[in-house]
Write a protein that holds these residues in place. Sequence first.
Motif, mmCIF file in Angstrom:
data_model
loop_
_atom_site.group_PDB
_atom_site.id
_atom_site.type_symbol
_atom_site.label_atom_id
_atom_site.label_comp_id
_atom_site.label_asym_id
_atom_site.label_seq_id
_atom_site.Cartn_x
_atom_site.Cartn_y
_atom_site.Cartn_z
ATOM 1 N N PRO A 24 -1.443 21.579 -6.686
ATOM 2 C CA PRO A 24 -2.728 21.022 -7.128
ATOM 3 C C PRO A 24 -3.767 20.874 -6.011
ATOM 4 N N HIS A 25 -3.335 20.605 -4.779
ATOM 5 C CA HIS A 25 -4.300 20.418 -3.694
ATOM 6 C C HIS A 25 -4.258 21.483 -2.608
ATOM 7 N N PHE A 26 -3.175 22.244 -2.500
ATOM 8 C CA PHE A 26 -2.997 23.147 -1.359
ATOM 9 C C PHE A 26 -2.694 24.573 -1.798
ATOM 10 N N ALA A 27 -2.950 25.511 -0.871
ATOM 11 C CA ALA A 27 -2.585 26.916 -1.063
ATOM 12 C C ALA A 27 -2.041 27.435 0.261
ATOM 13 N N LEU A 64 -5.272 26.166 9.848
ATOM 14 C CA LEU A 64 -5.446 25.094 8.875
ATOM 15 C C LEU A 64 -6.885 25.075 8.399
ATOM 16 N N VAL A 65 -7.075 24.976 7.095
ATOM 17 C CA VAL A 65 -8.411 24.895 6.512
ATOM 18 C C VAL A 65 -8.468 23.591 5.706
ATOM 19 N N HIS A 91 9.934 23.646 7.490
ATOM 20 C CA HIS A 91 10.360 24.765 6.647
ATOM 21 C C HIS A 91 10.420 26.084 7.414
ATOM 22 N N GLN A 92 10.257 26.049 8.710
ATOM 23 C CA GLN A 92 10.183 27.257 9.519
ATOM 24 C C GLN A 92 11.440 28.124 9.418
ATOM 25 N N GLN A 93 12.610 27.520 9.258
ATOM 26 C CA GLN A 93 13.850 28.300 9.266
ATOM 27 C C GLN A 93 13.973 29.231 8.064
ATOM 28 N N HIS A 94 13.337 28.933 6.931
ATOM 29 C CA HIS A 94 13.474 29.830 5.776
ATOM 30 C C HIS A 94 12.190 30.600 5.444
ATOM 31 N N LEU A 95 11.147 30.447 6.261
ATOM 32 C CA LEU A 95 9.905 31.180 6.040
ATOM 33 C C LEU A 95 9.792 32.322 7.041
ATOM 34 N N PRO A 96 9.229 33.468 6.632
ATOM 35 C CA PRO A 96 9.103 34.594 7.557
ATOM 36 C C PRO A 96 8.031 34.340 8.615
ATOM 37 N N PRO A 97 8.211 34.872 9.830
ATOM 38 C CA PRO A 97 7.184 34.706 10.860
ATOM 39 C C PRO A 97 5.939 35.521 10.530
ATOM 40 N N GLY A 98 4.846 35.192 11.176
ATOM 41 C CA GLY A 98 3.580 35.875 10.974
ATOM 42 C C GLY A 98 2.442 34.878 11.027
ATOM 43 N N GLN A 99 1.319 35.261 10.461
ATOM 44 C CA GLN A 99 0.159 34.383 10.420
ATOM 45 C C GLN A 99 0.182 33.592 9.119
ATOM 46 N N TRP A 100 0.194 32.290 9.236
ATOM 47 C CA TRP A 100 0.181 31.393 8.084
ATOM 48 C C TRP A 100 -1.133 30.631 8.056
ATOM 49 N N VAL A 101 -1.749 30.550 6.890
ATOM 50 C CA VAL A 101 -2.931 29.718 6.706
ATOM 51 C C VAL A 101 -2.634 28.775 5.557
ATOM 52 N N LEU A 102 -2.674 27.482 5.847
ATOM 53 C CA LEU A 102 -2.527 26.452 4.815
ATOM 54 C C LEU A 102 -3.925 25.903 4.547
ATOM 55 N N ARG A 103 -4.276 25.836 3.275
ATOM 56 C CA ARG A 103 -5.645 25.502 2.896
ATOM 57 C C ARG A 103 -5.656 24.360 1.894
ATOM 58 N N THR A 127 4.916 15.212 0.378
ATOM 59 C CA THR A 127 5.686 15.636 -0.792
ATOM 60 C C THR A 127 5.116 16.915 -1.389
ATOM 61 N N GLU A 128 3.790 16.968 -1.516
ATOM 62 C CA GLU A 128 3.173 18.158 -2.109
ATOM 63 C C GLU A 128 3.339 19.389 -1.217
ATOM 64 N N LEU A 129 3.224 19.215 0.100
ATOM 65 C CA LEU A 129 3.413 20.346 1.018
ATOM 66 C C LEU A 129 4.868 20.811 1.025
ATOM 67 N N ASP A 130 5.823 19.889 0.934
ATOM 68 C CA ASP A 130 7.231 20.291 0.873
ATOM 69 C C ASP A 130 7.512 21.101 -0.387
#
Length: 138
Positions: A24-27, A64-65, A91-103, A127-130
């Motif tokens: 609802p708040h993040f992408a 970060l945006v 959550h870094q251990q199960h996410l692929p490396p690269g450029q991440w943008v959280l908005r 909670t929402e980011l997790d």
Amino acid sequence: MIGRLTSAADFQRALQTRQLSRSPHFAAHHLRQRPGAPAQLSTAPAEPTGAPVDDPVCGWWLGLVVPKRHARRAVTRTLIKRQMREALRRHQQHLPPGQWVLRLRAPIDPKQFPSAASDALRVAVRTELDKLLGRITP
């Protein structure tokens, strides 16, 4: 270690990709290098000897945006950015490396969270980011 995206071009490339996950708040947007494609820099020699030190695609890079129109108070924006960084580290251990943008894509309701940096806001954002990052599969 997670580096920070600072260049507008890096943000633009990552934001042009489709959203991996949304709440609802993040992408979350992710850009990774194609396998076997060397990164090209304008200052790189003609024959690359390996990945350059300042290559934004190798490893972990986070942008970060948090627009002022969605979180009016600077204290709230700072709290949200800190929670975003920590969520990616968790959550870094199960996410692929690269450029991440959280908005932050929707406003934080000041009536629901009257204090700029309350514990209730911190828990709600965490909670929402997790949930957002937990839905992303490698």
